[in-house]
Write a protein that holds these residues in place. Structure first.
Motif, PDB file in Angstrom:
ATOM      1  N   GLU A 190       0.753  -1.068  -0.140  1.00 51.65           N
ATOM      2  CA  GLU A 190      -0.079   0.066  -0.246  1.00 51.65           C
ATOM      3  C   GLU A 190       0.898   1.022  -0.066  1.00 51.65           C
ATOM      4  OE1 GLU A 190      -1.571   0.688   4.320  1.00 51.65           O
ATOM      5  OE2 GLU A 190      -1.080  -1.498   4.041  1.00 51.65           O
ATOM      6  N   GLY A 191       0.429   2.329  -0.246  1.00 53.65           N
ATOM      7  CA  GLY A 191       0.953   3.778  -0.460  1.00 53.65           C
ATOM      8  C   GLY A 191       1.500   3.904  -1.750  1.00 53.65           C
ATOM      9  N   PRO A 192       1.974   5.023  -2.005  1.00 50.27           N
ATOM     10  CA  PRO A 192       2.287   5.709  -3.498  1.00 50.27           C
ATOM     11  C   PRO A 192       3.198   4.907  -3.989  1.00 50.27           C
ATOM     12  CG  PRO A 192       2.896   7.346  -1.942  1.00 50.27           C
ATOM     13  CD  PRO A 192       2.064   6.363  -1.124  1.00 50.27           C
ATOM     14  N   ASP A 193       4.358   4.263  -3.316  1.00 44.47           N
ATOM     15  CA  ASP A 193       5.487   3.650  -4.116  1.00 44.47           C
ATOM     16  C   ASP A 193       5.106   2.201  -4.167  1.00 44.47           C
ATOM     17  OD1 ASP A 193       6.822   6.018  -4.481  1.00 44.47           O
ATOM     18  OD2 ASP A 193       7.452   5.893  -2.342  1.00 44.47           O
ATOM     19  N   ALA A 194       4.242   1.572  -3.607  1.00 42.24           N
ATOM     20  CA  ALA A 194       3.675   0.359  -3.690  1.00 42.24           C
ATOM     21  C   ALA A 194       3.618  -0.290  -4.999  1.00 42.24           C
ATOM     22  CB  ALA A 194       2.424  -0.321  -2.745  1.00 42.24           C
ATOM     23  N   CYS A 195       3.994  -1.440  -5.314  1.00 41.97           N
ATOM     24  CA  CYS A 195       3.788  -2.016  -6.553  1.00 41.97           C
ATOM     25  C   CYS A 195       2.175  -2.194  -6.910  1.00 41.97           C
ATOM     26  CB  CYS A 195       4.313  -3.537  -6.630  1.00 41.97           C
ATOM     27  SG  CYS A 195       3.879  -4.414  -8.089  1.00 41.97           S
ATOM     28  N   PRO A 196       1.761  -1.408  -8.005  1.00 45.31           N
ATOM     29  CA  PRO A 196       0.183  -1.624  -8.236  1.00 45.31           C
ATOM     30  C   PRO A 196      -0.428  -3.093  -8.363  1.00 45.31           C
ATOM     31  CG  PRO A 196       1.462   0.159  -9.599  1.00 45.31           C
ATOM     32  CD  PRO A 196       2.496  -0.943  -8.894  1.00 45.31           C
ATOM     33  N   PHE A 197       0.486  -4.095  -8.793  1.00 50.12           N
ATOM     34  CA  PHE A 197       0.019  -5.384  -8.890  1.00 50.12           C
ATOM     35  C   PHE A 197      -0.341  -5.931  -7.322  1.00 50.12           C
ATOM     36  CE2 PHE A 197       1.926  -5.333 -12.891  1.00 50.12           C
ATOM     37  CZ  PHE A 197       1.462  -6.276 -13.796  1.00 50.12           C
ATOM     38  N   ASN A 198       0.176  -5.448  -6.468  1.00 51.29           N
ATOM     39  CA  ASN A 198      -0.003  -5.923  -5.141  1.00 51.29           C
ATOM     40  C   ASN A 198      -1.527  -5.491  -4.678  1.00 51.29           C
ATOM     41  OD1 ASN A 198       2.306  -7.002  -5.162  1.00 51.29           O
ATOM     42  ND2 ASN A 198       3.646  -5.680  -3.927  1.00 51.29           N
ATOM     43  N   TYR A 199      -1.572  -3.888  -4.576  1.00 51.25           N
ATOM     44  CA  TYR A 199      -2.869  -3.582  -4.168  1.00 51.25           C
ATOM     45  C   TYR A 199      -4.183  -3.882  -4.985  1.00 51.25           C
ATOM     46  CZ  TYR A 199      -1.476   0.877  -6.110  1.00 51.25           C
ATOM     47  OH  TYR A 199      -0.701   1.862  -7.235  1.00 51.25           O
ATOM     48  N   LEU A 200      -3.705  -4.177  -6.526  1.00 51.15           N
ATOM     49  CA  LEU A 200      -4.817  -4.506  -7.438  1.00 51.15           C
ATOM     50  C   LEU A 200      -5.130  -5.847  -7.096  1.00 51.15           C
ATOM     51  CD1 LEU A 200      -3.593  -2.768 -10.593  1.00 51.15           C
ATOM     52  CD2 LEU A 200      -5.530  -2.226  -9.200  1.00 51.15           C
ATOM     53  N   TYR A 201      -4.040  -6.814  -6.736  1.00 49.99           N
ATOM     54  CA  TYR A 201      -4.492  -8.129  -6.405  1.00 49.99           C
ATOM     55  C   TYR A 201      -5.494  -8.271  -5.429  1.00 49.99           C
ATOM     56  CZ  TYR A 201      -3.651 -12.843  -4.693  1.00 49.99           C
ATOM     57  OH  TYR A 201      -3.939 -14.036  -4.299  1.00 49.99           O
ATOM     58  N   TRP A 202      -5.312  -7.617  -4.201  1.00 53.99           N
ATOM     59  CA  TRP A 202      -5.880  -7.638  -3.064  1.00 53.99           C
ATOM     60  C   TRP A 202      -7.450  -7.099  -3.315  1.00 53.99           C
ATOM     61  CZ3 TRP A 202      -5.542 -11.798  -0.145  1.00 53.99           C
ATOM     62  CH2 TRP A 202      -4.011 -12.212   0.148  1.00 53.99           C
ATOM     63  N   LYS A 217      -8.186 -16.806   2.691  1.00 58.51           N
ATOM     64  CA  LYS A 217      -7.900 -16.822   3.896  1.00 58.51           C
ATOM     65  C   LYS A 217      -7.160 -15.879   4.243  1.00 58.51           C
ATOM     66  CE  LYS A 217      -7.775 -21.575   5.599  1.00 58.51           C
ATOM     67  NZ  LYS A 217      -6.937 -22.977   5.543  1.00 58.51           N
ATOM     68  N   GLY A 218      -6.059 -15.349   3.139  1.00 52.42           N
ATOM     69  CA  GLY A 218      -5.102 -14.163   3.153  1.00 52.42           C
ATOM     70  C   GLY A 218      -5.980 -12.910   3.280  1.00 52.42           C
ATOM     71  N   LEU A 219      -7.272 -12.852   2.562  1.00 53.61           N
ATOM     72  CA  LEU A 219      -8.096 -11.631   2.712  1.00 53.61           C
ATOM     73  C   LEU A 219      -8.952 -11.664   4.052  1.00 53.61           C
ATOM     74  CD1 LEU A 219      -9.199  -9.111   0.969  1.00 53.61           C
ATOM     75  CD2 LEU A 219     -10.897 -10.566   0.675  1.00 53.61           C
ATOM     76  N   ASP A 220      -9.129 -12.719   4.857  1.00 52.43           N
ATOM     77  CA  ASP A 220      -9.813 -12.625   5.930  1.00 52.43           C
ATOM     78  C   ASP A 220      -9.019 -12.244   6.989  1.00 52.43           C
ATOM     79  OD1 ASP A 220     -11.865 -13.243   4.475  1.00 52.43           O
ATOM     80  OD2 ASP A 220     -11.942 -15.430   4.779  1.00 52.43           O
ATOM     81  N   ARG A 221      -7.478 -12.619   6.909  1.00 49.94           N
ATOM     82  CA  ARG A 221      -6.736 -12.275   7.865  1.00 49.94           C
ATOM     83  C   ARG A 221      -6.246 -10.911   7.910  1.00 49.94           C
ATOM     84  NH1 ARG A 221      -3.863 -17.402   6.719  1.00 49.94           N
ATOM     85  NH2 ARG A 221      -2.430 -16.268   5.422  1.00 49.94           N
ATOM     86  N   MET A 222      -6.386 -10.224   6.770  1.00 49.14           N
ATOM     87  CA  MET A 222      -5.853  -8.804   6.600  1.00 49.14           C
ATOM     88  C   MET A 222      -6.698  -8.009   7.692  1.00 49.14           C
ATOM     89  SD  MET A 222      -5.893  -6.885   3.008  1.00 49.14           S
ATOM     90  CE  MET A 222      -4.429  -7.569   1.939  1.00 49.14           C
ATOM     91  N   SER A 223      -6.195  -6.745   8.144  1.00 44.54           N
ATOM     92  CA  SER A 223      -6.877  -5.913   9.031  1.00 44.54           C
ATOM     93  C   SER A 223      -7.582  -5.097   8.369  1.00 44.54           C
ATOM     94  CB  SER A 223      -5.910  -5.247   9.922  1.00 44.54           C
ATOM     95  OG  SER A 223      -5.199  -4.362   9.016  1.00 44.54           O
ATOM     96  N   ALA A 224      -8.759  -4.508   8.978  1.00 46.27           N
ATOM     97  CA  ALA A 224      -9.537  -3.643   8.185  1.00 46.27           C
ATOM     98  C   ALA A 224      -9.251  -2.654   7.515  1.00 46.27           C
ATOM     99  CB  ALA A 224     -11.023  -3.391   9.192  1.00 46.27           C
ATOM    100  N   GLU A 225      -8.087  -1.909   8.393  1.00 48.64           N
ATOM    101  CA  GLU A 225      -7.519  -0.688   8.053  1.00 48.64           C
ATOM    102  C   GLU A 225      -6.784  -1.032   6.582  1.00 48.64           C
ATOM    103  OE1 GLU A 225      -6.466  -1.648  11.462  1.00 48.64           O
ATOM    104  OE2 GLU A 225      -8.526  -1.287  11.679  1.00 48.64           O
ATOM    105  N   LYS A 226      -5.917  -2.187   6.638  1.00 47.76           N
ATOM    106  CA  LYS A 226      -5.046  -2.763   5.575  1.00 47.76           C
ATOM    107  C   LYS A 226      -5.880  -2.888   4.165  1.00 47.76           C
ATOM    108  CE  LYS A 226      -1.304  -5.258   3.940  1.00 47.76           C
ATOM    109  NZ  LYS A 226      -0.128  -5.856   4.148  1.00 47.76           N
TER     110      LYS A 226
END
Ligand SMILES: Cc1cc2nc3c(=O)[nH]c(=O)nc-3n(C[C@H](O)[C@H](O)[C@H](O)COP(=O)(O)OP(=O)(O)OC[C@H]3O[C@@H](n4cnc5c(N)ncnc54)[C@H](O)[C@@H]3O)c2cc1C
Ligand code: SF4
Length: 517
Positions: free
Chosen positions: A453-465, A486-495
């Motif tokens: 996440e954030g302006p420098d994060a790889c777009p594939f990463n946030y687009l994937y989630w 399972k990965g998505l469910d483990r993710m915090s609400a903020e993230k």
């Protein structure tokens, strides 16, 4: 030709001397019709190298037929009177030659098949369409395989093909090496210092040079460069390309099949698809040459089995899926994806290095290997939620080997999951981690593949989630997606909120459309 013979139409992807509609040809009274028509050259904005390859290969093929005493009515693009469509040229040739009948070979695209059926109804003479037997698997054989199956899986079809055609089997009829598939061994990154062989190229001759000038003049505005055109345009040179691959590429094909590297467009791939698909190379010859190399101890089993699986398995499988399910197949949109294709697919101008590399290579060469198509340009379109028809048009336009029978199932089914899992059991969605593991692209990227996440994060990463969250309704129930959810469910609400916010910001910044000029 004397009136009363047979008019035999040969299309641009039917350049085989063994073509069914050329069988039984009588040079005394038959005519072969070949036509370069605007309609075929522009129904999508084909890469100029693709048009040049096909026109030059057609002209060479016509020359070979003439050298054997066959009368060829060859209509060049700029010939006076060229009507610009297959339909118009066929009708004109019937007027001119007054044949008793027309012979055709079954085409590679549904839209052409529709036309052929119309000709059977509307032309004043009999029109016979012969089955295209330049494949291992006939359409009826595929139908028999598919009967009663709700979902198709390439692996089971491939095993049947190995048995049907006696390929890579022991004397007892079992698979060589005790297993059907050695894919698990074929996922290595390209090690530093290992240099792949240069691709096989052919110096353009006078015919190709003339065609290149024509294409530059008439299609120079299409996406793609003509510079450095070096593709084979005859069957003899396509066979040399096969020999080159067997000698220099095959042994390492398996190990580095999934690898990607900057400055290495072709790695250990064969670059044979343009020749196989246009009819310049027989798939049986390619499979036999690879098996022979294995039996002579010149290439390991994981490489040979992997290569043979692509041709005897995947290539035949996607063709079967296409003809079994068209025209409905093209209409599905199981993930309800409706976003436009970003304009940078047509320019390569993006700061995502992996995409810039693959699109730039595509522009230069009209070639990208399977993993580049699947996991970079394809994966990105999937994660973005691009409307399937838009990305399908792109793939059909930009690759030298693209015809709808092979492009559509790969893009619609394998990449976009638009058929809801009929062809592949799950979407090939992946974050930047996959690209980082299999390539060196990330080392030269302005984005950080380790950040989500954030302006420098790889777009594939946030687009994937974001993709996983957006498509939960359609995909959560798929057992092969359980890990992702399972990965998505483990993710915090903020993230979760942050990745969705970044994805929305990124998408809002994309420009769509086909750039003018
Ligand atoms: C999104 C996407 C679009 C594609 N579009 C096309 C297309 O329009 N035309 C096309 O021929 N292939 C297409 N493919 C399949 C594959 O990417 C190309 O066949 C391959 O990259 C061609 O390069 P090559 O000859 O060096 O292949 P190699 O890696 O050397 O493989 C050997 C041969 O196997 C066959 N093959 C391998 N994978 C496939 C496959 N998935 N489907 C069909 N045949 C396969 C090809 O004939 C190829 O020449 C597509 C794949 C994807 C993921
Ligand atoms: S960091 Fe992300 S965008 Fe950049 S090359 Fe790697 S995968 Fe592509």
């Amino acid at each position: 030709m004397s009136a009363g013979g047979t008019l035999r139409l040969v299309l641009g992807d039917q350049l085989s001397h063994t073509l069914p509609s050329l069988r039984g040809l009588d040079p005394a009274c038959d005519v072969v019709l070949m036509a370069e028509v605007m309609g075929e050259a522009t129904y999508v904005p084909h890469h100029p190298q693709k048009i040049a390859f096909l026109f030059s290969a057609m002209r060479h093929f016509a020359g070979e037929l003439r050298a054997r005493g066959v009368v060829v009515d060859y209509v060049a693009l700029e010939d006076e009177g060229n009507i610009g469509s297959l339909d118009g040229e066929l009708r004109r040739a019937i007027e001119k030659h007054q044949p008793a009948q027309v012979e055709l070979t079954f085409p590679g695209e549904w839209r052409v098949w529709k036309q052929m059926r119309d000709w059977q109804r509307t032309l004043p003479i009999p029109v016979e369409v012969r089955e295209d037997d330049r494949f291992f698997c006939s359409i009826s054989r595929f139908r028999a395989h598919a009967k009663g199956r709700r979902q198709m899986r390439m692996e089971f079809f491939y095993r049947e093909m190995r048995r049907d055609h006696g390929v890579l089997l022991t004397q007892a009829g079992e698979p060589e090496g005790g297993q059907w598939n050695f894919d698990a061994e074929n996922r290595k990154r390209l090690p530093k210092g290992l240099l792949p062989p240069p691709p096989f190229t052919v110096e353009p001759d006078a015919i190709t040079t003339e065609v290149l000038a024509l294409v530059a003049r008439r299609f120079g505005q299409h996406f793609g460069s003509l510079e450095g055109f070096g593709y084979a345009v005859t069957a003899a040179d396509a066979t040399r390309a096969l020999d080159h691959f067997i000698r220099h590429g095959l042994a390492d094909f398996g190990d580095y099949q999934d690898a990607m590297a900057m400055g290495q467009d072709t790695l250990f791939h064969s670059i044979l698809s343009p020749y196989l698909n246009a009819g310049l190379l027989d798939p049986r010859a390619a499979v036999a040459a690879a098996e022979k190399a294995y039996r002579q101890g010149k290439a390991p089993l994981n490489a040979v089995e992997g290569f043979i699986r692509q041709i005897l398995g995947w290539r035949e499988y996607v063709r079967g899926i296409y003809w079994l399910n068209m025209p409905e197949y093209a209409n599905g949109n199981a993930l309800s994806a409706h976003r436009p294709l970003p304009a940078f697919y047509w320019t390569g101008e993006t700061d995502l290095n992996c995409l810039a590399q693959v699109i730039g290579q595509t522009r230069r060469t009209a070639y990208a290997h399977h993993i580049q198509r699947l996991m970079v340009t394809g994966n990105f379109a999937l994660l973005l939620g691009v409307e399937p028809a838009q990305i399908e048009e792109w793939y059909l336009a930009v690759y030298l080997d693209a015809y709808e029978w092979v492009e559509l199932p790969n893009v619609h089914g394998m990449v976009m999951f638009a058929d809801g899992g009929y062809l592949a059991s799950k979407p090939y969605a992946a974050s930047g981690k996959y690209i980082h593991r299999m390539s060196d692209y990330c080392s030269r990227c302005r984005y950080d593949v380790k950040q989500t996440e954030g302006p420098d994060a790889c777009p594939f990463n946030y687009l994937y989630w974001n993709f996983i969250a957006e498509n939960a309704g359609a995909l959560r129930g798929n057992p092969r997606m359980a890990m992702m959810y399972k990965g998505l469910d483990r993710m915090s609400a903020e993230k979760r909120a942050a990745v969705q916010r970044d994805a929305a910001r990124f998408m809002a910044g994309l420009v769509a459309g086909y750039p003018a000029g």
